[in-house]
Design an enzyme around this catalytic site. Structure first.
Site, PDB file in Angstrom:
ATOM      1  N   ARG A 119      20.722 108.682 -60.455  1.00  0.00           N
ATOM      2  CA  ARG A 119      21.069 107.432 -61.143  1.00  0.00           C
ATOM      3  C   ARG A 119      20.046 106.334 -60.848  1.00  0.00           C
ATOM      4  NH1 ARG A 119      25.111 103.103 -60.202  1.00  0.00           N
ATOM      5  NH2 ARG A 119      25.949 102.450 -62.237  1.00  0.00           N
TER       6      ARG A 119
ATOM      7  N   HIS B  78      18.165 104.278 -63.752  1.00  0.00           N
ATOM      8  CA  HIS B  78      18.272 102.827 -63.852  1.00  0.00           C
ATOM      9  C   HIS B  78      16.937 102.141 -63.616  1.00  0.00           C
ATOM     10  CE1 HIS B  78      22.870 102.040 -63.622  1.00  0.00           C
ATOM     11  NE2 HIS B  78      22.603 103.153 -64.291  1.00  0.00           N
TER      12      HIS B  78
ATOM     13  N   ASN C 292      24.515  97.537 -61.510  1.00  0.00           N
ATOM     14  CA  ASN C 292      24.093  98.086 -60.219  1.00  0.00           C
ATOM     15  C   ASN C 292      24.870  97.535 -59.032  1.00  0.00           C
ATOM     16  OD1 ASN C 292      21.994  99.664 -61.371  1.00  0.00           O
ATOM     17  ND2 ASN C 292      20.638  97.884 -61.399  1.00  0.00           N
TER      18      ASN C 292
ATOM     19  N   HIS D 217      26.022 113.177 -65.662  1.00  0.00           N
ATOM     20  CA  HIS D 217      27.331 112.831 -65.123  1.00  0.00           C
ATOM     21  C   HIS D 217      28.137 114.058 -64.724  1.00  0.00           C
ATOM     22  CE1 HIS D 217      27.587 108.491 -66.938  1.00  0.00           C
ATOM     23  NE2 HIS D 217      26.741 108.591 -65.925  1.00  0.00           N
TER      24      HIS D 217
END
Length: 334
Positions: A71, A75, A100, A199
């Site tokens: 992740r 990001h 975040n 995910h």
């Protein structure tokens, strides 16, 4: 999860053509400072071993860490390109952005990897490349595919908190919103669906999905695209209104990188609304639904496409050549 060399070789063979194509796209401009798969072979030949060892240790202590590192890379790349800007501290830190804050994690693991690398080959390896490699091993050591990470990124000099707030896909985004966010960084519908499959590992806070549950939403009814038994279970997890309680993104195999995420979507068991709409939304494109079905039926196809899309995502606006810098520590510019 133990690493399977046999499965790794099969996965690498399966993805060979796609990876070669992605590598060739970048090697055509390698002379001008673009990314390559052998960038550190001479100056830091043990780089892969160093990163893998530290990620492996972190995941033995906490299997969820593989998802957290994946992740972080995602990001990072969606804001300013893949430049390590998410790692910077300060008043404009991307860590403080809504997507975040109290959510992004794994920074201490990245710090430890960087410290190990600086002892072995000081001043050569960027924090942006550390993130890309850490994400790869987070996936691989969770049972996912191997893929060749292209390297040679340099680190950005500024964070972009407002960019993190506006550019990162959110849990309540519509299909059109999510598609646009991916398109804005050069990724297509296939990339969007297959990277959402990340995910298959990790967890999410109740604050990001409790609006889908009875007794939490304004309508006081369960989201009709959410399996009723799963909704009941999630209500127990989120009871008391503590938005920081967490549930597995992939009901049934939270720490195993597999195609169960897509099987969940077919059964109305996607945790986040932004996951489930890939299949259930009336606005979902036929191609999106077809991809969910295809990946749910064929884990090998998912693995191949995931590796290729990770390579593609990792090539979003990297700083190369003399741009940026190689940070000594990932939390601050030199």
């Amino acid at each position: 999860m133990e690493y399977s060399a046999g499965r790794d070789r099969r996965s690498r063979l399966c993805c060979l053509l796609g990876v070669v194509a992605a590598v060739l796209l970048c090697l055509g401009t390698a002379a001008s400072g673009e990314l390559t798969d052998d960038f550190y072979d001479d100056c830091c030949p043990n780089l892969d071993r160093i990163v893998r060892a530290r990620v492996s240790a972190a995941m033995k202590a906490e299997p969820r860490m593989g998802a957290s590192l994946l992740r972080l890379h995602f990001h990072d790349c969606f804001v300013n390109g893949c430049d390590g800007s998410i790692l910077l501290d300060g008043s404009n830190s991307e860590k403080l952005a809504a997507p975040n804050l109290n959510s992004a994690r794994g920074f201490e693991v990245v710090d430890a990897i960087k410290a190990d690398i600086e002892r072995a080959c000081p001043g050569h390896v960027s924090c942006a490349d550390v993130l890309a490699l850490a994400a790869k091993y987070g996936v691989l050591l969770s049972g996912g595919p191997d893929y060749d990470v292209l390297l040679g990124r340099r680190d950005g000099l500024v964070a972009n908190q407002s960019g993190a707030d506006s550019n990162l896909p959110g849990p309540d985004d519509s299909i059109s919103d999510i598609t646009k966010r991916f398109k804005d960084v050069g990724l297509n519908t296939t990339d969007m669906v297959v990277l959402s499959g990340g995910h298959t590992i990790g967890r999410s806070r109740c604050a990001l999905f409790s609006n889908r549950l009875a007794n939490f939403s304004a309508t006081n009814s369960v989201d009709p695209t959410l399996d009723s038994a799963l909704a009941s279970s999630l209500q127990q997890v989120c009871r008391g209104g503590d938005g920081n309680q967490t549930a597995a993104l992939d009901d049934g195999s939270a720490d195993a990188f597999d195609n169960h995420y897509f099987k969940n979507l077919l059964a109305k068991k996607g945790l986040l609304s932004s996951d489930q709409i890939l299949f259930s939304s009336a606005d979902a494109a036929a191609a999106t639904k077809a991809l969910v079905q295809a990946y749910g039926a064929d884990s090998q196809r998912f693995f191949c496409d995931f590796g290729n899309s990770m390579v593609k995502m990792g090539n979003i606006a990297p700083l190369t050549g003399s741009a940026g810098q190689i940070r000594k520590k990932c939390r601050a510019v030199n």
